[in-house]
Design a protein around this motif. Structure first.
Motif, short mmCIF file in Angstrom:
data_model
loop_
_atom_site.label_atom_id
_atom_site.label_comp_id
_atom_site.label_asym_id
_atom_site.label_seq_id
_atom_site.Cartn_x
_atom_site.Cartn_y
_atom_site.Cartn_z
N ASP A 38 0.86 -1.11 0.01
CA ASP A 38 0.02 -0.02 -0.01
C ASP A 38 1.01 1.36 0.03
O ASP A 38 1.99 1.21 0.47
N THR A 39 0.37 2.18 -0.61
CA THR A 39 0.95 3.43 -0.66
C THR A 39 0.94 4.19 0.65
O THR A 39 0.05 4.45 1.17
N ALA A 40 2.35 4.70 1.16
CA ALA A 40 2.40 5.30 2.43
C ALA A 40 2.71 6.91 2.06
O ALA A 40 2.21 7.76 2.81
N VAL A 41 3.58 7.12 1.06
CA VAL A 41 3.84 8.43 0.76
C VAL A 41 3.89 8.84 -0.61
O VAL A 41 4.39 7.61 -1.46
N TYR A 42 3.23 9.50 -1.21
CA TYR A 42 3.54 10.05 -2.78
C TYR A 42 4.11 11.33 -2.74
O TYR A 42 3.62 12.24 -2.06
N PHE A 43 5.24 11.42 -3.61
CA PHE A 43 5.83 12.70 -3.41
C PHE A 43 6.11 13.13 -5.05
O PHE A 43 6.96 12.61 -5.54
N TYR A 44 5.39 14.00 -5.70
CA TYR A 44 5.47 14.46 -6.91
C TYR A 44 5.47 13.08 -7.93
O TYR A 44 6.21 13.32 -9.07
N GLY A 45 4.92 12.00 -7.72
CA GLY A 45 4.76 10.99 -8.41
C GLY A 45 6.03 9.95 -8.16
O GLY A 45 5.83 8.76 -8.53
N LYS A 46 6.65 10.15 -7.22
CA LYS A 46 7.41 9.05 -6.33
C LYS A 46 6.61 8.50 -5.17
O LYS A 46 6.10 8.92 -4.39
N ILE A 47 6.64 6.93 -5.14
CA ILE A 47 5.74 6.54 -4.38
C ILE A 47 6.69 5.46 -3.47
O ILE A 47 7.49 4.94 -4.01
N ILE A 48 6.34 5.76 -2.23
CA ILE A 48 7.10 4.90 -1.23
C ILE A 48 5.86 4.13 -0.54
O ILE A 48 4.93 4.71 0.17
N THR A 49 6.02 2.44 -0.55
CA THR A 49 4.99 1.70 0.11
C THR A 49 5.38 1.85 1.70
O THR A 49 6.45 1.93 1.99
N TYR A 50 4.23 1.06 2.47
CA TYR A 50 4.45 0.92 3.80
C TYR A 50 5.54 0.10 3.91
O TYR A 50 6.23 0.20 5.08
N GLY A 51 5.89 -1.15 3.21
CA GLY A 51 6.89 -2.09 3.28
C GLY A 51 8.31 -1.13 3.19
O GLY A 51 9.10 -1.34 4.07
N LEU A 150 16.77 18.13 -0.82
CA LEU A 150 15.41 17.80 -1.26
C LEU A 150 15.10 17.15 -2.40
O LEU A 150 14.02 16.30 -2.52
N THR A 151 16.14 16.79 -3.40
CA THR A 151 15.91 16.16 -4.50
C THR A 151 16.13 14.61 -4.08
O THR A 151 16.11 13.86 -5.26
N ASP A 152 16.67 14.19 -2.98
CA ASP A 152 17.06 12.81 -2.78
C ASP A 152 15.92 12.09 -2.98
O ASP A 152 16.23 10.74 -3.53
N PHE A 153 14.71 12.31 -2.58
CA PHE A 153 13.65 11.43 -3.13
C PHE A 153 12.56 11.85 -3.99
O PHE A 153 11.38 11.28 -4.11
N ALA A 154 13.09 12.84 -4.84
CA ALA A 154 12.29 13.43 -6.10
C ALA A 154 12.18 12.38 -7.25
O ALA A 154 13.55 11.88 -7.38
N PRO A 155 11.26 12.30 -8.04
CA PRO A 155 11.31 11.23 -8.92
C PRO A 155 12.07 11.98 -10.43
O PRO A 155 12.45 13.22 -10.48
N ASP A 156 12.54 11.15 -11.26
CA ASP A 156 13.10 11.74 -12.31
C ASP A 156 12.32 12.62 -13.43
O ASP A 156 12.81 13.37 -13.86
N HIS A 157 10.98 12.16 -13.27
CA HIS A 157 10.21 12.76 -14.14
C HIS A 157 8.77 13.29 -13.33
O HIS A 157 7.70 12.47 -13.18
N PRO A 158 8.93 14.46 -12.57
CA PRO A 158 7.77 14.73 -11.67
C PRO A 158 6.38 14.93 -12.38
O PRO A 158 6.47 15.46 -13.53
N GLU A 159 5.50 14.69 -11.67
CA GLU A 159 3.92 14.62 -12.23
C GLU A 159 3.64 16.01 -12.06
O GLU A 159 2.41 16.47 -12.75
N PHE A 160 4.19 16.82 -11.32
CA PHE A 160 3.87 18.38 -10.97
C PHE A 160 4.95 18.99 -10.85
O PHE A 160 6.05 18.61 -10.64
N PRO A 161 4.96 20.38 -11.12
CA PRO A 161 5.85 21.11 -11.11
C PRO A 161 6.69 21.12 -9.66
O PRO A 161 5.75 21.35 -8.65
N MET A 162 7.93 20.97 -9.53
CA MET A 162 8.52 21.21 -8.20
C MET A 162 9.27 22.43 -8.15
O MET A 162 9.91 22.84 -8.85
N SER A 163 9.02 23.11 -6.93
CA SER A 163 9.58 24.59 -6.57
C SER A 163 10.99 24.49 -5.85
O SER A 163 11.50 25.45 -5.72
N PHE A 164 11.62 23.27 -5.84
CA PHE A 164 12.73 23.55 -5.00
C PHE A 164 14.06 22.64 -5.89
O PHE A 164 15.14 22.70 -5.41
N ALA A 165 13.74 22.62 -7.21
CA ALA A 165 15.06 22.01 -7.74
C ALA A 165 16.24 22.72 -7.91
O ALA A 165 17.22 22.17 -7.85
#
Length: 551
Positions: A38-51, A150-165
């Motif tokens: 199950d998804t625990a955290v979604y971050f601009y397209g990056k998904i981290i599961t509970y596991g 901040l980019t350590d867990f950012a996706p390579d291709h974000p689904e939404f604009p990121m303000s911290f690049a």
């Protein structure tokens, strides 16, 4: 005696909470065992599961343990919203240590005060904030530095604009500095869970608008109580999607946007900060069900020129906190979103909300009724030992499992905050006959004009009815004859700029409220000063107004 609000209490919401012997981290680990995908955290397209989340924070806990961090030690979190904030927070909880969330907008003096007061063994820090820490490091020998970008867990291709690049570190690697990404890839034995419900879990520092910030000691019981109060109050379910754009260093973000979803197996849809275009698009595309906001965010949404282009129907409700919401904002919010805005009330010292409106019997203009096992009384402004009857103004006082144990290493402030076992909020208001709490303003913000009490929130609520006003803040200004008079700082809507004058607003207000109450002075601003969590800095405007008056 039965509480007044029980007659309006929703039938399917429990009045009392039965605590299991679990802290937040225990619930997360349990979800990781039973529903690891199950998804625990979604971050601009990056998904981290509970596991995956459990694997990372348990390894990080092992590395902290190996470096001498244990039960009762403090660990600072000097970061903006990011998955690594959540990972670090849970690792600290695993050890029975105490997390110290710190406002990433703090600079050298504020940082020095908090580190000196909390005395952390380690600090998790965003790389671009190292420049603020470096000059004061000699004050804190032995402080372990664990950095992250901040980019350590950012996706390579974000689904939404990121303000911290573009946010990069400006100094070279410090001696002894380690990185989160390096520490979570070890495979060391996991330390046992070491936290109990009544241990201190978090030092939540107050915003410091009336002095240097104080650390409210919040226990694991406080956090769990409010996490589940939010779950039951807004009917969240496992796998529901929770919009998390509130800062996680703030108690509302920490408990409602992070803690409650994690306790209940929900998905945290995490965003670095609140950007109206991004948030509206995220609700539209990701079909988010729950959103915790502030009045500032609500105003930004209803004034967004393209809000009608987004489908916001997935939202089942929006809980608003941080400041009272004027009635016109409620009405306009529903017109724009077709979603009900529910108002709640709380403080750092009450672990976020202690009252809220439920979907059933919500009373617009009120802060709702006390949550499960919580209680409220109104005491006389000049004598907190005396309770006043329903409908009469006074200072709000509370009891409940979400009230802090006290202020960190500050017994004098703790003693002053509690009278007869009740926590004195510093907020003025009244409780009506049905038990609904109504907020008038801060005790220190009460305006006394010609002998009359003027409550800033009441004046602001009326002024929000003016079609040209986007935001407004009311303060008291010293006056030789009246004692104080009312001044309003106003942010106009874009189309009104240049077409409405300050005197126009004064004349309108004169027609709409009592002579002692209407603002006799109006000043236009481009924006109102706010904290990083979006809370209005009324004190800054008070000082500005009175300095101008002296000049």
């Amino acid at each position: 005696m039965e509480k007044a609000w029980y007659k309006v209490w929703p039938k399917d919401v429990p009045r009392h909470f039965i605590f299991e012997d679990k802290v937040l981290e225990n619930y997360v680990e349990e979800h990781a065992r039973t529903n690891p995908d199950d998804t625990a955290v979604y971050f601009y397209g990056k998904i981290i599961t509970y596991g995956e989340l459990a694997d990372m924070y348990l390894q990080l806990a092992a590395q902290l343990h190996a470096r001498g961090v244990g039960k009762g030690d403090t660990v600072a979190l000097y970061m903006e919203n990011s998955p690594q904030f959540i990972i670090a927070f849970l690792a600290v909880q695993r050890l029975g240590a105490i997390a110290v969330p710190m406002n990433p907008m703090f600079k050298r003096a504020e940082l020095s005060h908090l580190l000196g007061d909390a005395g952390p063994k380690a600090i998790f820090i965003q790389e671009n904030l190292l420049a603020h820490l470096c000059p004061i490091l000699p004050e804190f020998p032995g402080l372990r530095i664990i950095s992250t970008a901040l980019t350590d867990f950012a996706p390579d291709h974000p689904e939404f604009p990121m303000s911290f690049a573009p946010m990069e570190r400006t100094i070279s690697r410090l001696p002894g500095e380690e990185r989160i990404l390096e520490l979570i890839h070890y495979d060391d034995p996991i330390p046992p869970a070491n936290a109990c419900l009544d241990d201190t879990a978090v030092l939540q520092y107050t915003s410091g608008t009336t002095g240097m910030p104080k650390g409210a000691e919040l226990t694991h019981r406080n956090i769990v109580a409010n996490a589940f109060s939010f779950r039951d109050g807004v009917r969240t379910k496992p796998r529901d999607r929770h919009l998390s754009a509130m800062p996680l260093f703030h108690v509302i973000g920490l408990v409602n946007c992070m803690g409650s979803p994690l306790c209940n197996g929900g998905a945290i849809m995490l965003f670095h900060r609140f950007v109206p275009d991004v948030i509206l698009e995220a609700i539209h595309k990701l079909q988010i069900q729950h959103w915790v906001s502030t009045a500032t965010m609500n105003i930004a949404v209803i004034n967004h020129p393209n809000a009608a282009n987004y489908d916001l129907s997935s939202l089942s409700g929006c809980l608003s906190g941080g400041a009272p919401v004027p009635r016109p904002i409620f009405e306009r919010f529903y017109e724009v979103t077709r979603t009900r805005l529910l108002e709640g009330y709380g403080l750092s010292e009450t672990t976020a909300q202690i009252t809220m409106n439920f979907f059933e019997n919500a009373r617009v203009g009120s802060a709702g009724i006390p949550l499960m096992d919580a209680d409220v009384r109104v005491v006389a402004i000049d004598d907190p030992h005396v309770e006043v009857p329903p409908g009469q103004q006074g200072e709000l006082a509370f009891k409940g499992p979400m009230v802090m144990k006290g202020y960190w290493k500050n017994p004098e402030a703790t003693a002053a905050a509690f009278v007869d076992g009740w926590f004195l909020s510093g907020d003025l208001g009244h409780v009506d006959e049905d038990g609904y709490v109504h907020i008038s303003g801060r005790k220190k913000e009460l305006i006394k004009s010609s002998g009359f009490s003027v409550f800033p929130n009441e004046v602001e609520s009326i002024m929000h009815k003016h079609t040209a006003i986007k935001e407004v803040c009311v303060v008291g200004v010293a006056h030789d004859y009246r004692g104080e008079e009312v001044k309003a700082y106003v942010v106009l809507k874009e189309e009104a700029v240049g077409n409405v004058t300050e005197q126009d607003i004064v004349e309108w207000a004169k027609e709409h409220m009592a002579v002692y109450k209407y603002p006799r002075k109006v000043e236009f601003l481009n924006e109102l000063p706010k904290t990083g969590s979006g809370k209005l800095l009324r004190r800054a405007l008070y000082e500005r107004a009175n300095q101008i008056q002296k000049t």
